[in-house]
Scaffold this active site. Sequence first.
Site, mmCIF file in Angstrom:
data_model
loop_
_atom_site.group_PDB
_atom_site.id
_atom_site.type_symbol
_atom_site.label_atom_id
_atom_site.label_comp_id
_atom_site.label_asym_id
_atom_site.label_seq_id
_atom_site.Cartn_x
_atom_site.Cartn_y
_atom_site.Cartn_z
ATOM 1 N N ASP A 61 0.854 -1.182 0.000
ATOM 2 C CA ASP A 61 0.000 0.000 0.000
ATOM 3 C C ASP A 61 0.892 1.235 0.000
ATOM 4 O O ASP A 61 1.606 1.490 0.981
ATOM 5 C CB ASP A 61 -0.901 -0.017 1.236
ATOM 6 C CG ASP A 61 -1.932 1.106 1.244
ATOM 7 O OD1 ASP A 61 -1.773 2.080 0.476
ATOM 8 O OD2 ASP A 61 -2.895 1.005 2.027
ATOM 9 N N ASN A 88 1.866 6.014 -10.444
ATOM 10 C CA ASN A 88 0.541 6.046 -11.034
ATOM 11 C C ASN A 88 -0.576 5.842 -10.015
ATOM 12 O O ASN A 88 -1.693 6.303 -10.221
ATOM 13 C CB ASN A 88 0.453 4.960 -12.115
ATOM 14 C CG ASN A 88 -0.972 4.656 -12.530
ATOM 15 O OD1 ASN A 88 -1.599 5.427 -13.244
ATOM 16 N ND2 ASN A 88 -1.500 3.527 -12.066
ATOM 17 N N TYR A 160 -8.525 15.359 -4.316
ATOM 18 C CA TYR A 160 -7.760 14.789 -5.425
ATOM 19 C C TYR A 160 -6.969 15.879 -6.147
ATOM 20 O O TYR A 160 -5.770 15.739 -6.393
ATOM 21 C CB TYR A 160 -8.713 14.091 -6.392
ATOM 22 C CG TYR A 160 -8.050 13.416 -7.562
ATOM 23 C CD1 TYR A 160 -7.499 12.142 -7.441
ATOM 24 C CD2 TYR A 160 -7.999 14.032 -8.817
ATOM 25 C CE1 TYR A 160 -6.913 11.506 -8.516
ATOM 26 C CE2 TYR A 160 -7.403 13.404 -9.897
ATOM 27 C CZ TYR A 160 -6.870 12.145 -9.747
ATOM 28 O OH TYR A 160 -6.286 11.530 -10.818
ATOM 29 N N GLY A 161 -7.643 16.987 -6.484
ATOM 30 C CA GLY A 161 -6.999 18.062 -7.233
ATOM 31 C C GLY A 161 -5.860 18.700 -6.473
ATOM 32 O O GLY A 161 -4.795 18.985 -7.030
ATOM 33 N N ALA A 162 -6.058 18.922 -5.171
ATOM 34 C CA ALA A 162 -4.998 19.536 -4.371
ATOM 35 C C ALA A 162 -3.785 18.625 -4.284
ATOM 36 O O ALA A 162 -2.634 19.086 -4.370
ATOM 37 C CB ALA A 162 -5.528 19.847 -2.972
ATOM 38 N N LYS A 164 -2.872 16.326 -6.468
ATOM 39 C CA LYS A 164 -2.223 16.255 -7.780
ATOM 40 C C LYS A 164 -1.504 17.557 -8.118
ATOM 41 O O LYS A 164 -0.456 17.547 -8.783
ATOM 42 C CB LYS A 164 -3.256 15.910 -8.861
ATOM 43 C CG LYS A 164 -3.772 14.480 -8.800
ATOM 44 C CD LYS A 164 -2.667 13.477 -9.077
ATOM 45 C CE LYS A 164 -3.207 12.058 -9.164
ATOM 46 N NZ LYS A 164 -2.161 11.056 -9.480
#
Length: 240
Positions: A61, A88, A160-162, A164
């Site tokens: 993990d 990924n 997610y956006g922060a 990435k």
Amino acid sequence: MQMNIDLQGLRVVVTGGTSGLGLALVRKLIEKGACVAFVARTASNVERIAAETGAHGIVADLGKKEHIYPIAMQVTASLSGVDILINNASSLGPVPLALLADTECEQLEAALAVNLLGAFRLTKALFGALAASAREGRGALVTNISSDAAVNAYPGWGAYGASKAALAHLTAIWDEEAKVDGIRFLALDPGDMDTPLHALALPDADPSTLKAPELAAAEIIEKMIGALPVRANLLAGEQA
């Protein structure tokens, strides 16, 4: 797209390698002759994909700090070094997607643990192996899978956006710092794909409007090979 290039002997690590883009990358890289190790959390899926492709599967993990060095040791032992690391593996954070005001701190932490810290820790653990590959003239590259959510403010995609966005900037900084070691860093956005992760985020999306993971994998491999000077001539020859 020209994908007849020979990747024989190229040593590649792929995280999140049992579904979606990660699985497409593992299959495509093996098909082109690369030596591949991949990481995923579910043992049954890792065993199945390892048996199908011949790649070396590692059950771990990325969001857990204590799993990182065992991953690195298994990777270097199975591949005898690393030329390319593809970070990924991704976590959406809250599912269903939630506005930031409705996102629990633990959900944001979960997205950061995989998407940012996991990628950072594994890269750091494999940095010496990558630098050795560069010194040997093989080339060395870290590819971090990003997203348009890293630059566009989509409501509901905050965690997610922060994560990435942070990953993309981390990539840019590390690319500057690692020049002296001969290691390249790329942040690549594969586009909206027909993957389990996308279906989890947007279950009502029309799959016919999304990119196939196999196409995205081919595009990413082409960009990666173009970033490795010792392999770029192969790509140029195919496109001549």
